[in-house]
Each structure stands twice: as C-alpha cells, then as structure tokens.
Design a protein around this motif. Structure first.
Motif, PDB file in Angstrom:
ATOM      1  N   PHE A   1       0.862  -1.263  -0.026  1.00  0.00           N
ATOM      2  CA  PHE A   1      -0.133   0.173  -0.196  1.00  0.00           C
ATOM      3  C   PHE A   1       1.047   1.237  -0.089  1.00  0.00           C
ATOM      4  O   PHE A   1       0.642   2.198  -0.699  1.00  0.00           O
ATOM      5  CB  PHE A   1      -0.908   0.004   1.260  1.00  0.00           C
ATOM      6  N   MET A   2       2.065   1.385   0.803  1.00  0.00           N
ATOM      7  CA  MET A   2       2.773   2.329   0.953  1.00  0.00           C
ATOM      8  C   MET A   2       3.709   2.741  -0.432  1.00  0.00           C
ATOM      9  O   MET A   2       3.466   4.046  -1.088  1.00  0.00           O
ATOM     10  CB  MET A   2       4.064   2.211   1.779  1.00  0.00           C
ATOM     11  N   ILE A   3       3.888   1.866  -1.241  1.00  0.00           N
ATOM     12  CA  ILE A   3       4.519   1.900  -2.196  1.00  0.00           C
ATOM     13  C   ILE A   3       3.544   2.283  -3.542  1.00  0.00           C
ATOM     14  O   ILE A   3       3.886   3.156  -4.309  1.00  0.00           O
ATOM     15  CB  ILE A   3       5.194   0.474  -2.883  1.00  0.00           C
ATOM     16  N   THR A   4       2.385   1.614  -3.452  1.00  0.00           N
ATOM     17  CA  THR A   4       1.545   1.969  -4.638  1.00  0.00           C
ATOM     18  C   THR A   4       0.988   3.483  -4.173  1.00  0.00           C
ATOM     19  O   THR A   4       0.712   4.362  -5.205  1.00  0.00           O
ATOM     20  CB  THR A   4       0.223   1.140  -4.371  1.00  0.00           C
ATOM     21  N   GLU A   5       1.058   4.149  -2.929  1.00  0.00           N
ATOM     22  CA  GLU A   5       0.649   5.362  -2.682  1.00  0.00           C
ATOM     23  C   GLU A   5       1.743   6.280  -3.052  1.00  0.00           C
ATOM     24  O   GLU A   5       1.302   7.334  -3.906  1.00  0.00           O
ATOM     25  CB  GLU A   5       0.259   5.783  -1.252  1.00  0.00           C
ATOM     26  N   LYS A   6       2.837   5.909  -3.102  1.00  0.00           N
ATOM     27  CA  LYS A   6       4.083   6.721  -3.716  1.00  0.00           C
ATOM     28  C   LYS A   6       3.854   6.894  -5.061  1.00  0.00           C
ATOM     29  O   LYS A   6       4.434   8.008  -5.718  1.00  0.00           O
ATOM     30  CB  LYS A   6       5.250   6.013  -3.343  1.00  0.00           C
TER      31      LYS A   6
ATOM     32  N   VAL B   1      -4.156   8.463 -11.437  1.00  0.00           N
ATOM     33  CA  VAL B   1      -4.383   7.103 -11.374  1.00  0.00           C
ATOM     34  C   VAL B   1      -5.326   6.699 -10.318  1.00  0.00           C
ATOM     35  O   VAL B   1      -4.842   7.203  -8.943  1.00  0.00           O
ATOM     36  CB  VAL B   1      -3.035   6.338 -11.720  1.00  0.00           C
ATOM     37  N   SER B   2      -6.048   5.563 -10.557  1.00  0.00           N
ATOM     38  CA  SER B   2      -6.701   4.912  -9.283  1.00  0.00           C
ATOM     39  C   SER B   2      -5.784   3.552  -9.306  1.00  0.00           C
ATOM     40  O   SER B   2      -5.548   2.877 -10.308  1.00  0.00           O
ATOM     41  CB  SER B   2      -8.358   4.888  -9.586  1.00  0.00           C
ATOM     42  N   ALA B   3      -6.116   2.925  -7.974  1.00  0.00           N
ATOM     43  CA  ALA B   3      -5.396   1.453  -7.898  1.00  0.00           C
ATOM     44  C   ALA B   3      -6.241   0.740  -6.905  1.00  0.00           C
ATOM     45  O   ALA B   3      -6.945   1.021  -6.064  1.00  0.00           O
ATOM     46  CB  ALA B   3      -4.044   1.398  -7.206  1.00  0.00           C
TER      47      ALA B   3
ATOM     48  N   GLY C   1     -14.097   8.529  -6.130  1.00  0.00           N
ATOM     49  CA  GLY C   1     -13.842   9.884  -6.525  1.00  0.00           C
ATOM     50  C   GLY C   1     -12.499   9.997  -7.483  1.00  0.00           C
ATOM     51  O   GLY C   1     -11.812  10.768  -7.843  1.00  0.00           O
ATOM     52  N   ARG C   2     -11.837   8.563  -7.753  1.00  0.00           N
ATOM     53  CA  ARG C   2     -10.474   8.465  -8.279  1.00  0.00           C
ATOM     54  C   ARG C   2      -9.234   9.165  -7.616  1.00  0.00           C
ATOM     55  O   ARG C   2      -9.666   9.521  -6.733  1.00  0.00           O
ATOM     56  CB  ARG C   2     -10.656   9.114  -9.521  1.00  0.00           C
ATOM     57  N   ASN C   3      -8.197   8.915  -8.068  1.00  0.00           N
ATOM     58  CA  ASN C   3      -6.928   9.204  -7.824  1.00  0.00           C
ATOM     59  C   ASN C   3      -6.844   8.695  -6.170  1.00  0.00           C
ATOM     60  O   ASN C   3      -6.333   9.434  -5.265  1.00  0.00           O
ATOM     61  CB  ASN C   3      -6.827  10.708  -7.708  1.00  0.00           C
ATOM     62  N   GLN C   4      -6.904   7.347  -5.986  1.00  0.00           N
ATOM     63  CA  GLN C   4      -6.986   6.826  -4.528  1.00  0.00           C
ATOM     64  C   GLN C   4      -6.577   5.399  -4.714  1.00  0.00           C
ATOM     65  O   GLN C   4      -6.760   4.882  -5.906  1.00  0.00           O
ATOM     66  CB  GLN C   4      -8.035   7.140  -3.817  1.00  0.00           C
ATOM     67  N   VAL C   5      -6.230   4.811  -3.646  1.00  0.00           N
ATOM     68  CA  VAL C   5      -5.673   3.428  -3.514  1.00  0.00           C
ATOM     69  C   VAL C   5      -6.835   2.630  -2.495  1.00  0.00           C
ATOM     70  O   VAL C   5      -6.990   3.250  -1.521  1.00  0.00           O
ATOM     71  CB  VAL C   5      -4.265   3.313  -3.059  1.00  0.00           C
ATOM     72  N   ASN C   6      -7.336   1.517  -2.893  1.00  0.00           N
ATOM     73  CA  ASN C   6      -7.958   0.856  -2.180  1.00  0.00           C
ATOM     74  C   ASN C   6      -7.630  -0.717  -2.208  1.00  0.00           C
ATOM     75  O   ASN C   6      -6.830  -1.061  -2.834  1.00  0.00           O
ATOM     76  CB  ASN C   6      -9.600   0.941  -2.440  1.00  0.00           C
TER      77      ASN C   6
END
Length: 343
Positions: free
Chosen positions: A276-281, A305-307, A336-341
């Motif tokens: 999650f931390m790497i994906t957020e970066k 980008v959304s993930a 809302g896009r531009n986020q990671v779940n």
C-alpha cells in the motif's frame, strides 16, 4: 480480455463483451466490404476491442484518408499488429540455423574426405618404407608424407575457421531467438511485461503459495485524454506511468501492462502495508507530474491514477486475485478516483 500485445494473442473477454465485439466486427466488415475470414475477423475484433492501440491507430489513419480496407491491407495489419511479425522472424531464424548446420556438415564431410585420402596415402607410404633401400625413393616417400601431412593440416585449419564462423553465426541467431522470446513477453509500447507473460507469472506465484500482492492501476479519464490531445500523447502518458512502475520494481517485483490504460504490479514477498505504501508513492508522484504537449511548454493538466490491491490468500487462483483487485479498483473509481483501495 486481450489486453495487450502478446504472441500468441490472449483473449479473455467475458461472454457479453465478446458478443458485442462480434456484432461490431461484423458491422465493420460489412461496411468496408471485407470478407469475414479468420484473418479479417481477428483484425476487426482487435480494432473494436480497443486493446491493440497500434492497430487502432493504423486503421483510423486509413479511414481518415478514405483509403480502402482491402484483404491485402488486413493481411498486412494481421501479420504486423496481431502476430507482431513473429512467424517471419521465427522462419528467418529457423532458415538461418538450417543453413549453418548444412554448411557445417558439408565442411566436416569435405575434411573427412580429404583426411581419408591423406590417410590412404600415408598407409601406402608406410608399406613402401618397409621395403625401401634406395635413398632417392626414400626422399620421394618423405616428400609424399610431408605433402599428405600438410594437406591434413590445411584441411583442419579450414575446418577450424569454418567452425569459428559457424559459431559466430549461431551466437547471432541465438541472440535473435532471445530477442524474439523477449518480444513475445514484452508490451511494445511500455516495455513492461505483456498480459500473456503477466498471467504466467501470476500463475507461478499462486502455484507456489508465496506471499505476494497484486495491484491493478487504471489511469483516470484516459479516453477523454485521448480525445482531447490525441492517441500519441496518450501513449506518452502510458510510457511515463510505466517508467514509474519500473523504478519501483527493484528487479524483484513484476510490472506489466494489463491492457489498454490498465497496468499491474505483483509485489513479491511484500506485506499489504508495504504494498500500500509503495502504491501510494506511485499514485502521488504521478498526480504531481505535469506532463506537457510535445514541442510545447503547455501542460495537459493533472493526470491521475486509481489503484486496487488484493493480497494472496490460501487457495487463491489468478482469477480470484484479479477479481478482488478489480473490486478494490472499482471502489477507488467510485469514491472519486486518484486513490488506492484494497480488499
């Protein structure tokens, strides 16, 4: 879904999507009067699916110019963009290997014949030496022996030269085979693994039961980006995002083009928190980038980008992992896009 270039092509569209692609393909085949042969159907199927962007661009260019879509054109498009030129490259490599083998066998046979002839001459000289009592005859025999020996030496030298040349040719062909093999695994636009290679890697990880996480990325509003600035700039955006994934792979994690504007990473031996931390970066860095039009200082604005993340669980299959990551990605889009779940 046939998401990216791979050889052979990989199709994983759901039933309804495949049926819709069939309907649209037949409409286009009828409109442009192209016979519904397997080759023509494959070209139109790839076109309407929108996954093979190079083929889409090539056909769109022809349609804008009102150029006819003839069977010759579709055959060319099929070989270049669906088969990716692989049959020709493999045929050329195969012919090259056959030529090298044939030449090597011919050279060996020639040297064997020369050696056999020289050996027969040496045997005759040996017989004559046993009964030789004349100095002149002895000189003649020694001269013949030296001649036969020199012939063997020359033939051996020629064979060595030919074998060295053959070795060099084989090394070149080996490099070509490696290039073909790599091309079959790599997405031509981004340089990441293609969908087929990605599926293989995911299957391997699931079969081994190692701890890993799957991340699906989807560039937000990518169609609008293409419509506003053109496919070439859209390609540049994909290439830039792919470079971000490469920079975080560290030769351990696996980055791939999942299809269209979707990309993926497999984080091997990586806990959910770290993934999650790497994906957020990656998400933050992409959102902070201000890409510009080619040949201009004008920014195209923020692109995000959304993930979605799923982590391997006991008895997971590639399909179940992808489904959970896709659900998490859908949540990121819906929120809302531009986020990671993650799920």
């Amino acid at each position: 879904m046939s998401k990216t270039l791979s050889f052979p092509p990989v199709y994983q569209h759901a039933f309804l999507q495949a049926s819709e692609n069939l309907r649209q393909s037949l409409l286009l085949a009828n409109r442009y009067q192209t016979p519904v042969t397997p080759v023509n159907y494959a070209v139109w199927y790839e076109y309407v699916s929108g996954d093979n962007q190079d083929l889409v661009n090539s056909i769109d260019t022809r349609l804008k110019k009102n150029d006819p879509i003839t069977p010759e054109v579709t055959q060319y498009l099929y070989e270049k963009y669906v088969l990716m030129g692989m049959p020709e490259r493999l045929s050329n490599t195969n012919n090259g290997l056959k030529l090298v083998v044939d030449n090597t066998l011919e050279n060996i046979s020639r040297v064997e014949a020369a050696a056999s002839e020289c050996n027969e001459g040496l045997t005759q000289s040996q017989v004559k030496l046993e009964s030789c009592n004349d100095i002149d005859e002895l000189k003649t025999l020694v001269s013949q022996i030296l001649t036969n020996t020199q012939q063997i030496t020359n033939s051996s030298g020629e064979l060595k030269t030919e074998l060295t040349r053959s070795t060099e040719e084989i090394m070149k062909l080996r490099q070509e085979l490696e290039a073909v093999k790599e091309m079959a695994r790599t997405d031509s636009l981004t340089g990441l693994l293609n969908r087929g290679a990605f599926d293989n890697e995911l299957q391997k990880l699931c079969s081994k039961g190692h701890a890993f996480s799957l991340v699906l990325f989807d560039i937000d509003k990518f169609k609008r980006l293409n419509d506003s600035f053109g496919h070439l700039l859209g390609d540049k955006v994909l290439q830039f995002f792919a470079s971000l994934l490469k920079s975080h792979s560290n030769d351990i994690h696996i980055a791939a083009r999942f299809g269209g504007e979707e990309l993926a990473m497999l984080f091997v031996h990586c806990r959910l928190e770290e993934t999650f931390m790497i994906t957020e970066k990656i998400r933050e860095k992409f959102a902070a980038s201000r890409l510009k039009k080619k040949g201009s200082h004008e920014s195209i604005g923020q692109v995000t980008v959304s993930a979605g993340i799923s982590t391997y669980q006991n008895n997971d299959t590639p399909i179940s992992l992808i489904e959970r990551a896709d659900q998490a990605l859908y949540r990121s889009k819906a929120d809302g896009r531009n986020q990671v779940n993650f799920i």
